[in-house]
Design a protein around this motif. Structure first.
Motif, PDB file in Angstrom:
ATOM      1  N   TYR A   1      -8.676  13.707   8.845  1.00  0.00           N
ATOM      2  CA  TYR A   1      -8.804  12.253   8.701  1.00  0.00           C
ATOM      3  C   TYR A   1      -7.504  11.655   8.199  1.00  0.00           C
ATOM      4  O   TYR A   1      -6.675  12.349   7.595  1.00  0.00           O
ATOM      5  N   GLU A   2      -7.344  10.378   8.491  1.00  0.00           N
ATOM      6  CA  GLU A   2      -6.215   9.608   7.971  1.00  0.00           C
ATOM      7  C   GLU A   2      -6.751   8.225   7.620  1.00  0.00           C
ATOM      8  O   GLU A   2      -7.357   7.561   8.465  1.00  0.00           O
ATOM      9  N   ILE A   3      -6.561   7.820   6.377  1.00  0.00           N
ATOM     10  CA  ILE A   3      -7.129   6.554   5.903  1.00  0.00           C
ATOM     11  C   ILE A   3      -5.999   5.657   5.420  1.00  0.00           C
ATOM     12  O   ILE A   3      -5.293   5.995   4.460  1.00  0.00           O
ATOM     13  N   SER A   4      -5.836   4.529   6.097  1.00  0.00           N
ATOM     14  CA  SER A   4      -4.765   3.591   5.741  1.00  0.00           C
ATOM     15  C   SER A   4      -5.323   2.494   4.841  1.00  0.00           C
ATOM     16  O   SER A   4      -5.396   1.334   5.217  1.00  0.00           O
ATOM     17  N   ALA A   5      -5.722   2.887   3.653  1.00  0.00           N
ATOM     18  CA  ALA A   5      -6.279   1.940   2.686  1.00  0.00           C
ATOM     19  C   ALA A   5      -6.181   2.576   1.306  1.00  0.00           C
ATOM     20  O   ALA A   5      -5.952   3.785   1.195  1.00  0.00           O
ATOM     21  N   GLU A   6      -6.350   1.746   0.291  1.00  0.00           N
ATOM     22  CA  GLU A   6      -6.408   2.267  -1.068  1.00  0.00           C
ATOM     23  C   GLU A   6      -7.880   2.493  -1.426  1.00  0.00           C
ATOM     24  O   GLU A   6      -8.748   1.733  -1.009  1.00  0.00           O
ATOM     25  N   PRO A   7      -8.157   3.559  -2.191  1.00  0.00           N
ATOM     26  CA  PRO A   7      -9.561   3.785  -2.553  1.00  0.00           C
ATOM     27  C   PRO A   7     -10.107   2.647  -3.413  1.00  0.00           C
ATOM     28  O   PRO A   7      -9.411   2.124  -4.279  1.00  0.00           O
TER      29      PRO A   7
ATOM     30  N   THR B   1     -16.413   7.822   2.296  1.00  0.00           N
ATOM     31  CA  THR B   1     -16.127   8.584   1.076  1.00  0.00           C
ATOM     32  C   THR B   1     -15.638   9.976   1.444  1.00  0.00           C
ATOM     33  O   THR B   1     -16.254  10.642   2.274  1.00  0.00           O
ATOM     34  N   VAL B   2     -14.547  10.406   0.833  1.00  0.00           N
ATOM     35  CA  VAL B   2     -14.059  11.762   1.094  1.00  0.00           C
ATOM     36  C   VAL B   2     -14.102  12.594  -0.192  1.00  0.00           C
ATOM     37  O   VAL B   2     -14.027  12.060  -1.301  1.00  0.00           O
ATOM     38  N   HIS B   3     -14.215  13.884  -0.020  1.00  0.00           N
ATOM     39  CA  HIS B   3     -14.193  14.809  -1.145  1.00  0.00           C
ATOM     40  C   HIS B   3     -12.745  15.005  -1.592  1.00  0.00           C
ATOM     41  O   HIS B   3     -11.862  15.254  -0.758  1.00  0.00           O
ATOM     42  N   ALA B   4     -12.512  14.911  -2.906  1.00  0.00           N
ATOM     43  CA  ALA B   4     -11.143  14.998  -3.430  1.00  0.00           C
ATOM     44  C   ALA B   4     -10.449  16.288  -2.994  1.00  0.00           C
ATOM     45  O   ALA B   4      -9.264  16.288  -2.677  1.00  0.00           O
ATOM     46  N   GLY B   5     -11.201  17.377  -2.935  1.00  0.00           N
ATOM     47  CA  GLY B   5     -10.613  18.657  -2.567  1.00  0.00           C
ATOM     48  C   GLY B   5     -10.181  18.736  -1.114  1.00  0.00           C
ATOM     49  O   GLY B   5      -9.454  19.649  -0.732  1.00  0.00           O
ATOM     50  N   SER B   6     -10.635  17.780  -0.295  1.00  0.00           N
ATOM     51  CA  SER B   6     -10.270  17.790   1.125  1.00  0.00           C
ATOM     52  C   SER B   6      -8.931  17.101   1.386  1.00  0.00           C
ATOM     53  O   SER B   6      -8.393  17.185   2.492  1.00  0.00           O
ATOM     54  N   LEU B   7      -8.383  16.421   0.383  1.00  0.00           N
ATOM     55  CA  LEU B   7      -7.093  15.738   0.572  1.00  0.00           C
ATOM     56  C   LEU B   7      -5.972  16.748   0.783  1.00  0.00           C
ATOM     57  O   LEU B   7      -5.974  17.831   0.185  1.00  0.00           O
TER      58      LEU B   7
ATOM     59  N   MET C   1       0.830  -1.192   0.000  1.00  0.00           N
ATOM     60  CA  MET C   1       0.000   0.000   0.000  1.00  0.00           C
ATOM     61  C   MET C   1       0.871   1.251   0.000  1.00  0.00           C
ATOM     62  O   MET C   1       1.916   1.291   0.611  1.00  0.00           O
ATOM     63  N   SER C   2       0.400   2.303  -0.667  1.00  0.00           N
ATOM     64  CA  SER C   2       1.102   3.586  -0.646  1.00  0.00           C
ATOM     65  C   SER C   2       0.809   4.277   0.681  1.00  0.00           C
ATOM     66  O   SER C   2       0.104   3.753   1.525  1.00  0.00           O
ATOM     67  N   LYS C   3       1.330   5.486   0.855  1.00  0.00           N
ATOM     68  CA  LYS C   3       1.119   6.145   2.148  1.00  0.00           C
ATOM     69  C   LYS C   3      -0.359   6.489   2.364  1.00  0.00           C
ATOM     70  O   LYS C   3      -1.129   6.578   1.412  1.00  0.00           O
ATOM     71  N   ALA C   4      -0.711   6.674   3.626  1.00  0.00           N
ATOM     72  CA  ALA C   4      -2.105   6.916   3.998  1.00  0.00           C
ATOM     73  C   ALA C   4      -2.650   8.160   3.297  1.00  0.00           C
ATOM     74  O   ALA C   4      -1.903   9.087   2.962  1.00  0.00           O
ATOM     75  N   TYR C   5      -3.943   8.149   3.068  1.00  0.00           N
ATOM     76  CA  TYR C   5      -4.618   9.323   2.528  1.00  0.00           C
ATOM     77  C   TYR C   5      -5.010  10.216   3.699  1.00  0.00           C
ATOM     78  O   TYR C   5      -5.772   9.801   4.572  1.00  0.00           O
ATOM     79  N   THR C   6      -4.472  11.433   3.719  1.00  0.00           N
ATOM     80  CA  THR C   6      -4.772  12.350   4.805  1.00  0.00           C
ATOM     81  C   THR C   6      -5.428  13.609   4.252  1.00  0.00           C
ATOM     82  O   THR C   6      -5.223  13.980   3.097  1.00  0.00           O
TER      83      THR C   6
ATOM     84  N   THR D   1     -13.762   6.741  -2.537  1.00  0.00           N
ATOM     85  CA  THR D   1     -14.498   5.866  -1.619  1.00  0.00           C
ATOM     86  C   THR D   1     -13.606   4.726  -1.150  1.00  0.00           C
ATOM     87  O   THR D   1     -12.949   4.069  -1.963  1.00  0.00           O
ATOM     88  N   PHE D   2     -13.587   4.548   0.164  1.00  0.00           N
ATOM     89  CA  PHE D   2     -12.770   3.503   0.792  1.00  0.00           C
ATOM     90  C   PHE D   2     -13.684   2.485   1.466  1.00  0.00           C
ATOM     91  O   PHE D   2     -14.757   2.842   1.959  1.00  0.00           O
ATOM     92  N   ALA D   3     -13.257   1.240   1.495  1.00  0.00           N
ATOM     93  CA  ALA D   3     -13.968   0.211   2.255  1.00  0.00           C
ATOM     94  C   ALA D   3     -13.128  -0.094   3.481  1.00  0.00           C
ATOM     95  O   ALA D   3     -11.906  -0.233   3.373  1.00  0.00           O
TER      96      ALA D   3
END
Ligand code: ZN
Ligand code: ZN
Length: 138
Positions: free
Chosen positions: A16-22, A96-102, A1-6, A46-48
């Motif tokens: 938020y911090e998401i340790s998964a791939e979308p 699900t997160v908004h792309a602009g919030s990354l 996995m790449s680095k977390a999505y924050t 969107t992440f599961a």
């Protein structure tokens, strides 16, 4: 996995911090997303796996019934008003997160656009994206 999505809201109260791939990255041109984004479409990752999502701060929530009858809950910052994430009553594991919030919105790489039936003439999305006039089957 790449680095977390924050990411988070504009003022930093919600993080938020998401340790998964979308699972999915898509634009949505439905009327609801037009209202929410303030422009022609929303852009979402969107992440599961809710257990892999770390949330800080307290969002305000607003429920809306989607066209398919499912309830989606929009979470936005009570301070700055930024839309940050969405959850779904019928799919409690999805986040699900908004792309602009990354923190790095450049990581958004949309694969499809949905609800093109509501597309506005001035809202041009990448013509190479797979298009669905409504909700695609999951
Ligand atoms: Zn904020
Ligand atoms: Zn939408």
């Amino acid at each position: 996995m790449s680095k977390a999505y924050t990411g988070g809201c504009a003022c930093g109260a919600i993080r938020y911090e998401i340790s998964a791939e979308p699972l999915e990255m898509n634009d949505c041109q439905c009327r609801d997303c037009q209202h929410m984004s303030g422009t022609g479409h929303g852009s979402y990752l969107t992440f599961a796996g809710r257990s892999r999502v770390k949330l800080e701060g307290k969002a305000n929530h607003w429920d809306i019934v989607a066209d398919n009858g499912n309830v989606k809950t929009r979470a936005f910052c009570p301070n700055c008003g930024s839309p940050v994430y969405m959850t779904f009553a019928a799919a409690p594991d999805f986040f699900t997160v908004h792309a602009g919030s990354l923190d790095d919105p450049g990581r958004y790489d949309p694969k499809k656009v949905i609800y093109t039936v509501r597309a506005l003439a001035w809202d041009n999305v990448d013509p190479a994206l797979q298009k669905f006039d409504r909700m695609p089957p999951r």
